[in-house]
Design a protein around this motif. Sequence first.
Motif, PDB file in Angstrom:
ATOM      1  N   ARG A 336      41.766  45.492 -60.320  1.00 25.51           N
ATOM      2  CA  ARG A 336      42.373  44.298 -59.670  1.00 25.51           C
ATOM      3  C   ARG A 336      41.535  43.131 -59.786  1.00 25.51           C
ATOM      4  O   ARG A 336      41.829  41.952 -60.163  1.00 25.51           O
ATOM      5  CB  ARG A 336      42.536  44.716 -58.427  1.00 25.51           C
ATOM      6  CG  ARG A 336      43.614  45.618 -57.961  1.00 25.51           C
ATOM      7  CD  ARG A 336      44.061  45.759 -56.483  1.00 25.51           C
ATOM      8  NE  ARG A 336      42.738  46.235 -55.584  1.00 25.51           N
ATOM      9  CZ  ARG A 336      42.311  47.625 -55.398  1.00 25.51           C
ATOM     10  NH1 ARG A 336      43.418  48.360 -55.686  1.00 25.51           N
ATOM     11  NH2 ARG A 336      41.566  47.862 -54.485  1.00 25.51           N
ATOM     12  N   LYS A 340      42.352  39.621 -61.922  1.00 28.81           N
ATOM     13  CA  LYS A 340      42.368  38.088 -61.085  1.00 28.81           C
ATOM     14  C   LYS A 340      41.260  37.231 -61.887  1.00 28.81           C
ATOM     15  O   LYS A 340      41.561  35.960 -62.112  1.00 28.81           O
ATOM     16  CB  LYS A 340      41.772  38.488 -59.772  1.00 28.81           C
ATOM     17  CG  LYS A 340      41.778  37.391 -58.729  1.00 28.81           C
ATOM     18  CD  LYS A 340      41.102  37.568 -57.368  1.00 28.81           C
ATOM     19  CE  LYS A 340      41.189  36.334 -56.535  1.00 28.81           C
ATOM     20  NZ  LYS A 340      40.602  36.530 -55.331  1.00 28.81           N
ATOM     21  N   LYS A 345      45.557  33.644 -60.895  1.00 26.55           N
ATOM     22  CA  LYS A 345      46.829  33.700 -60.059  1.00 26.55           C
ATOM     23  C   LYS A 345      47.972  32.868 -60.763  1.00 26.55           C
ATOM     24  O   LYS A 345      49.108  33.230 -60.676  1.00 26.55           O
ATOM     25  CB  LYS A 345      46.456  32.961 -58.706  1.00 26.55           C
ATOM     26  CG  LYS A 345      47.666  33.583 -57.597  1.00 26.55           C
ATOM     27  CD  LYS A 345      47.010  33.312 -56.334  1.00 26.55           C
ATOM     28  CE  LYS A 345      48.094  33.791 -55.235  1.00 26.55           C
ATOM     29  NZ  LYS A 345      47.496  33.775 -53.925  1.00 26.55           N
ATOM     30  N   HIS A 358      56.626  37.903 -61.099  1.00 29.18           N
ATOM     31  CA  HIS A 358      55.442  36.992 -60.342  1.00 29.18           C
ATOM     32  C   HIS A 358      54.488  36.898 -61.245  1.00 29.18           C
ATOM     33  O   HIS A 358      53.762  37.931 -61.712  1.00 29.18           O
ATOM     34  CB  HIS A 358      55.231  37.513 -58.889  1.00 29.18           C
ATOM     35  CG  HIS A 358      54.435  36.645 -58.123  1.00 29.18           C
ATOM     36  ND1 HIS A 358      53.105  36.243 -58.456  1.00 29.18           N
ATOM     37  CD2 HIS A 358      54.851  35.725 -57.128  1.00 29.18           C
ATOM     38  CE1 HIS A 358      52.797  35.413 -57.581  1.00 29.18           C
ATOM     39  NE2 HIS A 358      53.648  35.038 -56.921  1.00 29.18           N
ATOM     40  N   ASP A 360      51.225  36.257 -60.646  1.00 31.88           N
ATOM     41  CA  ASP A 360      50.035  36.819 -60.009  1.00 31.88           C
ATOM     42  C   ASP A 360      49.743  38.094 -60.531  1.00 31.88           C
ATOM     43  O   ASP A 360      50.006  39.020 -60.463  1.00 31.88           O
ATOM     44  CB  ASP A 360      50.269  37.025 -58.495  1.00 31.88           C
ATOM     45  CG  ASP A 360      48.735  37.122 -57.749  1.00 31.88           C
ATOM     46  OD1 ASP A 360      48.091  37.488 -58.612  1.00 31.88           O
ATOM     47  OD2 ASP A 360      48.933  37.057 -56.687  1.00 31.88           O
ATOM     48  N   ALA A 362      46.717  39.902 -60.364  1.00 34.90           N
ATOM     49  CA  ALA A 362      46.126  40.741 -59.560  1.00 34.90           C
ATOM     50  C   ALA A 362      47.011  41.808 -58.778  1.00 34.90           C
ATOM     51  O   ALA A 362      47.145  42.995 -58.535  1.00 34.90           O
ATOM     52  CB  ALA A 362      45.188  40.366 -58.474  1.00 34.90           C
ATOM     53  N   ARG A 363      48.241  40.823 -58.319  1.00 34.69           N
ATOM     54  CA  ARG A 363      49.094  41.485 -57.559  1.00 34.69           C
ATOM     55  C   ARG A 363      50.187  42.334 -58.364  1.00 34.69           C
ATOM     56  O   ARG A 363      50.612  43.441 -57.953  1.00 34.69           O
ATOM     57  CB  ARG A 363      50.287  40.483 -56.914  1.00 34.69           C
ATOM     58  CG  ARG A 363      51.283  40.863 -56.212  1.00 34.69           C
ATOM     59  CD  ARG A 363      52.300  39.655 -55.842  1.00 34.69           C
ATOM     60  NE  ARG A 363      53.584  40.144 -55.227  1.00 34.69           N
ATOM     61  CZ  ARG A 363      54.564  39.521 -54.989  1.00 34.69           C
ATOM     62  NH1 ARG A 363      54.346  38.189 -55.010  1.00 34.69           N
ATOM     63  NH2 ARG A 363      55.685  39.935 -54.321  1.00 34.69           N
ATOM     64  N   THR A 364      50.310  42.068 -59.646  1.00 29.65           N
ATOM     65  CA  THR A 364      50.887  42.902 -60.664  1.00 29.65           C
ATOM     66  C   THR A 364      50.175  44.185 -60.900  1.00 29.65           C
ATOM     67  O   THR A 364      50.605  45.356 -60.799  1.00 29.65           O
ATOM     68  CB  THR A 364      51.249  42.258 -61.886  1.00 29.65           C
ATOM     69  OG1 THR A 364      51.856  41.043 -61.668  1.00 29.65           O
ATOM     70  CG2 THR A 364      52.104  43.155 -62.850  1.00 29.65           C
ATOM     71  N   ARG A 366      48.046  45.580 -58.638  1.00 26.51           N
ATOM     72  CA  ARG A 366      48.473  46.301 -57.614  1.00 26.51           C
ATOM     73  C   ARG A 366      49.456  46.872 -57.634  1.00 26.51           C
ATOM     74  O   ARG A 366      49.645  48.297 -56.964  1.00 26.51           O
ATOM     75  CB  ARG A 366      48.111  45.298 -56.301  1.00 26.51           C
ATOM     76  CG  ARG A 366      47.967  45.951 -55.013  1.00 26.51           C
ATOM     77  CD  ARG A 366      47.805  45.436 -53.604  1.00 26.51           C
ATOM     78  NE  ARG A 366      46.708  44.318 -54.020  1.00 26.51           N
ATOM     79  CZ  ARG A 366      46.975  42.963 -54.264  1.00 26.51           C
ATOM     80  NH1 ARG A 366      48.079  42.446 -54.341  1.00 26.51           N
ATOM     81  NH2 ARG A 366      45.927  42.383 -54.452  1.00 26.51           N
ATOM     82  N   GLU A 367      50.809  46.400 -57.989  1.00 27.59           N
ATOM     83  CA  GLU A 367      51.937  47.229 -57.822  1.00 27.59           C
ATOM     84  C   GLU A 367      52.086  48.389 -58.915  1.00 27.59           C
ATOM     85  O   GLU A 367      52.906  49.521 -58.605  1.00 27.59           O
ATOM     86  CB  GLU A 367      53.362  46.025 -58.076  1.00 27.59           C
ATOM     87  CG  GLU A 367      53.332  45.178 -56.889  1.00 27.59           C
ATOM     88  CD  GLU A 367      54.067  43.957 -57.389  1.00 27.59           C
ATOM     89  OE1 GLU A 367      54.565  43.751 -58.657  1.00 27.59           O
ATOM     90  OE2 GLU A 367      54.574  43.073 -56.543  1.00 27.59           O
ATOM     91  N   SER A 370      50.356  50.993 -57.475  1.00 31.23           N
ATOM     92  CA  SER A 370      51.115  51.807 -56.490  1.00 31.23           C
ATOM     93  C   SER A 370      52.407  52.692 -57.165  1.00 31.23           C
ATOM     94  O   SER A 370      52.799  53.839 -56.594  1.00 31.23           O
ATOM     95  CB  SER A 370      51.761  50.914 -55.389  1.00 31.23           C
ATOM     96  OG  SER A 370      52.675  51.539 -54.552  1.00 31.23           O
ATOM     97  N   ARG A 405      55.898  46.091 -65.721  1.00 31.52           N
ATOM     98  CA  ARG A 405      54.239  45.384 -65.102  1.00 31.52           C
ATOM     99  C   ARG A 405      53.178  45.683 -66.413  1.00 31.52           C
ATOM    100  O   ARG A 405      51.958  45.591 -65.773  1.00 31.52           O
ATOM    101  CB  ARG A 405      54.044  45.870 -63.853  1.00 31.52           C
ATOM    102  CG  ARG A 405      55.291  45.352 -62.704  1.00 31.52           C
ATOM    103  CD  ARG A 405      54.903  46.102 -61.693  1.00 31.52           C
ATOM    104  NE  ARG A 405      55.766  45.732 -60.449  1.00 31.52           N
ATOM    105  CZ  ARG A 405      57.273  45.827 -60.272  1.00 31.52           C
ATOM    106  NH1 ARG A 405      57.735  46.664 -61.086  1.00 31.52           N
ATOM    107  NH2 ARG A 405      57.638  45.214 -59.192  1.00 31.52           N
TER     108      ARG A 405
END
Length: 485
Positions: A336, A340, A345, A358, A360, A362-364, A366-367, A370, A405
């Motif tokens: 992550r 980033k 971002k 999106h 972002d 780091a968000r990608t 993280r998804e 998960s 992703r």
Amino acid sequence: MNAPPQPPSPPAHQAAVLGRPAHWWQRRGVKAAALITLLALSGLVILALVRKETGHEGFLVGLGLAILPVPLLIAAFRWLDRVEPAPWRNLLFSFAWGACAAALIAIIANSFATRWIATRTADPTSADTLGATVVAPVVEETVKAAAILLVFLFRRRDFRGLVDGVVIAGVTATGFAFTENILYLGNAYGTDEATGVDGIGFDSVTAATFFVRIVMSPFAHPLFTVLTGLGFGFAALAADGRRARRILLPLTGLLLAMGMHAAWNGSASFGGFGFFAVYAGFMVPAFGLLTWLTIHSRQRELRTVREELPAYVTAGWLTAPEPYALGTLRARRMARQYAKQTYGKQAAPQPGYAPGAHPDAARTVREYISLATALAFLRARGRSGRAGADFVVREQELLHALWSRRGPARPALDHAARVTAPPFPQPYTPWANPYGPVLPPLPYGYMAPMPMPQPMPHAHPHPIPYIPHQPHPSAVPHPYAPPAG
């Protein structure tokens, strides 16, 4: 020319199967609105009752002191749930249920039962003792267990094992303890005010109550209810065919929670020595044992990720370093951070982003983590015979979501794996994997990816060609799928 006949509308009992609710009250938004309304009304009623009981100043003092342990407890449960964090909506529901609905039911039921016992025995002292040691544990643990049951039944996809049971139970009990602490601390402040004692002094009832409930035992209610959560967690691990075990395990956990709660409440009648003896000899060891069990379960979850995902490496869905990186908390954190720092971002979408995704990074990542964790758990359930009829559909959803992703996630995970582990074999083969055993493939599943729109940005061979909606040549009929036709 006559218009072509229109196909008949499906009957009501088939509407849900086709994805449309049969009635308006079965829609997800209607159910969510009804639940939020119920919890909000419960919160307003419990707020009025507590404020009436403690007075305005006592309520504010109790609120300010009772809220202190809440962020620490929530952070602790989120830390335990780092492998695959529970959705925030489940945690918000659990906390709201404990703080509003469960607290309201418990206050009303406990008051009614204590008054009934007092009228039958004509002894208020014995009624209070029985109410604290018998009635309160049964009522409070039952209403808190209702939140775990609701998540277990209606959010089954998010309830996979011991850690999920511990987290849902702990957050529910944290909400319940929050409301109860407002009541106790507010009443203690009112007692100090009535006797002319400074409510913030060290010799006040408020200070003593704060020390016992907030400093010494903020984990008391979570500890009791976690036993119920463990029962539901073991039930989630049981095979679907073992119906008796799936019923008896939660009931056993609930009975243990009631017993521990009764022992804790009864220790107050033993005097100061008895209270500290129960605290040091029973509560603290139990807290340490359950903490160890939860951390051990979390390590088992990480091992499951490392053992199940290599099967998707051989099919081309994942790269060789990913199972290790996804099964290590340190590598996840580094991935992550790398995404980033490298992409930023507002970086332009990399190859592999779905249209409109999106940017972002780091968000990608993280998804992606998960989704890959959920995929590993799904495969583990299929291997143990606990997968539902939607196994193949769910596996397709997760794999395609991962594929969309992969752009920023793969370089980030590759970097994290190479920093935290020895070099990975290139290309990957099942016999060259030094990072965990490669389990044999399942006799069903959606293993090979769809054709890539572009070459993969790494040195691994091209994935197995696959045409969507056609069975893979090596696949056999899925034993959990509904019958054709």
